[in-house]
Design a protein around this motif. Structure first.
Motif, PDB file in Angstrom:
ATOM      1  N   HIS A  48     -31.935  -2.386  43.806  1.00 41.92           N
ATOM      2  CA  HIS A  48     -33.388  -1.251  43.652  1.00 41.92           C
ATOM      3  C   HIS A  48     -34.162  -1.388  44.767  1.00 41.92           C
ATOM      4  O   HIS A  48     -34.432  -0.099  45.666  1.00 41.92           O
ATOM      5  CB  HIS A  48     -34.335  -2.148  42.390  1.00 41.92           C
ATOM      6  N   LEU A  57     -31.950   0.441  47.760  1.00 42.57           N
ATOM      7  CA  LEU A  57     -31.492   1.936  47.122  1.00 42.57           C
ATOM      8  C   LEU A  57     -33.100   2.727  46.547  1.00 42.57           C
ATOM      9  O   LEU A  57     -33.255   3.900  47.947  1.00 42.57           O
ATOM     10  CB  LEU A  57     -31.140   1.971  46.156  1.00 42.57           C
ATOM     11  N   PHE A 105     -22.004  -6.873  48.544  1.00 40.40           N
ATOM     12  CA  PHE A 105     -21.214  -5.637  47.885  1.00 40.40           C
ATOM     13  C   PHE A 105     -22.300  -4.472  47.919  1.00 40.40           C
ATOM     14  O   PHE A 105     -21.642  -4.080  47.944  1.00 40.40           O
ATOM     15  CB  PHE A 105     -22.302  -6.344  45.910  1.00 40.40           C
ATOM     16  N   LEU A 154     -20.726  -0.752  48.552  1.00 42.69           N
ATOM     17  CA  LEU A 154     -20.575   0.089  47.149  1.00 42.69           C
ATOM     18  C   LEU A 154     -21.423   1.262  49.150  1.00 42.69           C
ATOM     19  O   LEU A 154     -20.503   2.104  48.455  1.00 42.69           O
ATOM     20  CB  LEU A 154     -22.002  -0.096  46.852  1.00 42.69           C
ATOM     21  N   ILE A 191     -28.550   2.921  40.965  1.00 40.35           N
ATOM     22  CA  ILE A 191     -29.034   1.875  40.097  1.00 40.35           C
ATOM     23  C   ILE A 191     -28.178   1.376  38.673  1.00 40.35           C
ATOM     24  O   ILE A 191     -27.858   0.317  38.645  1.00 40.35           O
ATOM     25  CB  ILE A 191     -30.239   2.256  39.638  1.00 40.35           C
ATOM     26  N   ALA A 230     -25.024   2.112  38.325  1.00 40.41           N
ATOM     27  CA  ALA A 230     -23.762   1.453  39.091  1.00 40.41           C
ATOM     28  C   ALA A 230     -23.260   0.164  39.502  1.00 40.41           C
ATOM     29  O   ALA A 230     -22.689  -1.526  39.124  1.00 40.41           O
ATOM     30  CB  ALA A 230     -23.989   2.157  40.221  1.00 40.41           C
ATOM     31  N   VAL A 231     -25.135  -0.348  40.255  1.00 38.85           N
ATOM     32  CA  VAL A 231     -25.476  -2.249  40.425  1.00 38.85           C
ATOM     33  C   VAL A 231     -25.527  -2.608  38.868  1.00 38.85           C
ATOM     34  O   VAL A 231     -24.589  -3.799  39.250  1.00 38.85           O
ATOM     35  CB  VAL A 231     -27.000  -1.675  40.884  1.00 38.85           C
ATOM     36  N   HIS A 232     -26.227  -2.261  37.867  1.00 39.54           N
ATOM     37  CA  HIS A 232     -25.822  -2.974  37.384  1.00 39.54           C
ATOM     38  C   HIS A 232     -24.754  -3.229  36.507  1.00 39.54           C
ATOM     39  O   HIS A 232     -24.886  -4.175  35.060  1.00 39.54           O
ATOM     40  CB  HIS A 232     -27.088  -2.196  36.042  1.00 39.54           C
TER      41      HIS A 232
END
Lengths: 159, 267
Positions: A51, A54, A89, A93, B198, B200-202
């Motif tokens: 979070h 991002l 990760f 992404l 977010i 997508a990360v979850h």
């Protein structure tokens, strides 16, 4: 015309026990390093969730740097195990998504002031070469993104 | 199938059975019970898909003692396993009745009606991402173009939360996407790409690739492709395949050290 060279904004999350110590040591040792970083002290690099990374990019950061303790040296025993998993990760992404090379993780102990300075210098140069974060500019030009309704007939809500 | 359900209900192996019933020609989810056994006659198999396991999960939250039977596709079985791995449902309380179904990266071979033809019209083709195929196909595009295309897709979002609400493995009581400190309130579209990334990360290490999110999305954002990519990263990096083990994904729990290397600044 704006002729000033591009100065990247880099959000630097630094672990209280290691990297922040290294930054402190770099300070008292009077080692100069670029002023592009915006340091944020965290208690452990593992407290940095995707979070936060991002959110930094959403808010227009050109790069995100994360500094933590070397593996085995974590003050909370295993915190940095999580950090490396998350960052590995997130790198994959973001590369796929189109924000390549703007996230960097480095293990820097509190004694490694010189390493801290070198890493920040190189990372800043890398981001300077990459140019500004493209997200804010792309979001400011809705017409470049929208060509009207899409194939399913949904219309653009361009402000 | 009807006979099996009737036998299960009669013998008391299950208290309730979640399946589909035709109502005015539409297959809708229905809860069959021992008290109304005659309804089992209306049980139907169809292409319609609803997250029955999510309904079962909610029923178990209310009454942990109830035993539930489920009409389960492959994706339902995967999400039941994921929910069990995350201690959301008790496997002893769930009985699955398998039905035939759909192809997905998460398993080797299957047959289904979903994902037949790529649905890409001219605007989608010039502005958006393809909704089918391999997530890495888009690597042929330059990075900035990929970003622009994803922002185009995400900006269509009307923030209906349909993707989250339909998702069988979204079980958190407090959702980060509704948290005032994390997400702006009352703005459409939501902050992009933050909102979708977010989620997508979850989904990483949890998504069962059922595709319900994409079916539910009213504006056609290729969410399945996005979640496939994040799951693919978890599989590549940590060797974890969702729904095939009883373990939680190593990406989501602290666990032991994975031998990952720091990326170099010179790349």
């Amino acid at each position: 015309m704006d002729t000033k060279p591009f100065e990247p904004k880099i959000v630097a999350f630094m672990c209280n026990w290691c990297t922040y110590g290294a930054a402190d040591l770099a300070g008292v040792s009077r080692l100069p390093y670029p002023q592009n970083i915006r340091p944020i002290r965290v208690m452990c690099s593992a407290t940095i969730s995707p979070h936060h990374i991002l959110r930094a990019f959403q808010s227009g950061a050109d790069g995100v740097f994360i500094g933590g303790c070397h593996i085995g040296d974590c003050h909370y025993i295993k915190g940095n195990y999580m950090t490396i998993k998350r960052v590995a990760f997130m790198e994959d992404l973001l590369n796929w998504f189109g924000l390549e090379g703007r996230l960097h993780l480095e293990w820097i102990s509190s004694a490694e002031a010189q390493k801290f300075v070198d890493v920040i210098r190189r990372f800043t140069e890398k981001i300077r070469a990459l140019g500004p974060n493209p997200i804010p500019a792309l979001l400011k030009t809705p017409k470049a993104i929208w060509n009207g309704a899409d194939d399913e007939g949904h219309c653009a809500n361009v402000a | 199938m009807k006979d099996i359900v009737r036998t299960w209900l009669e013998s008391g192996r299950i208290d309730l059975f979640l399946g589909y019933r035709l109502v005015d020609g539409h297959p809708i989810p229905h809860c069959f019970s021992k008290e109304r056994l005659e309804e089992v006659e209306q049980l139907t198999e169809s292409l319609a898909r609803y997250p029955l396991e999510k309904i079962a999960h909610q029923m178990l939250q209310k009454d942990p003692a109830v035993r539930i039977g489920l009409m389960a596709r492959d994706c339902t079985q995967r999400s039941v396993r994921v929910l069990a791995a995350w201690n959301q449902i008790d496997m002893d309380r769930i009985r699955v009745l398998t039905m035939s179904c759909c192809p997905s990266d998460a398993k080797d071979k299957a047959f289904c009606s979903y994902l037949q033809e790529p649905e890409t019209g001219p605007v989608r083709k010039s502005n958006g991402m393809p909704s089918t195929g391999d997530p890495d196909d888009c690597r042929v595009l330059p990075a900035e173009e990929r970003l622009r295309r994803w922002l185009y897709e995400f900006q269509k979002c009307i923030k209906c939360y349909g993707c989250r609400d339909i998702c069988p493995v979204c079980f958190c009581k407090d959702c980060g996407l509704e948290h005032e400190d994390l997400m702006d309130k009352g703005v459409v579209p939501p902050e992009v790409p933050l909102f979708h990334l977010i989620r997508a990360v979850h989904m990483a290490g949890r998504c069962v690739d059922c595709g319900l999110c994409e079916e539910a999305c009213p504006v056609g954002i290729p969410l399945r492709l996005l979640y496939r990519k994040v799951n693919g990263i978890v599989t590549d990096r940590f060797g974890y395949r969702v729904g095939q083990t009883k373990d939680q994904s190593p990406f989501n729990v602290l666990g032991e050290f994975s031998p990952l290397e720091l990326s170099s600044l010179d790349d």
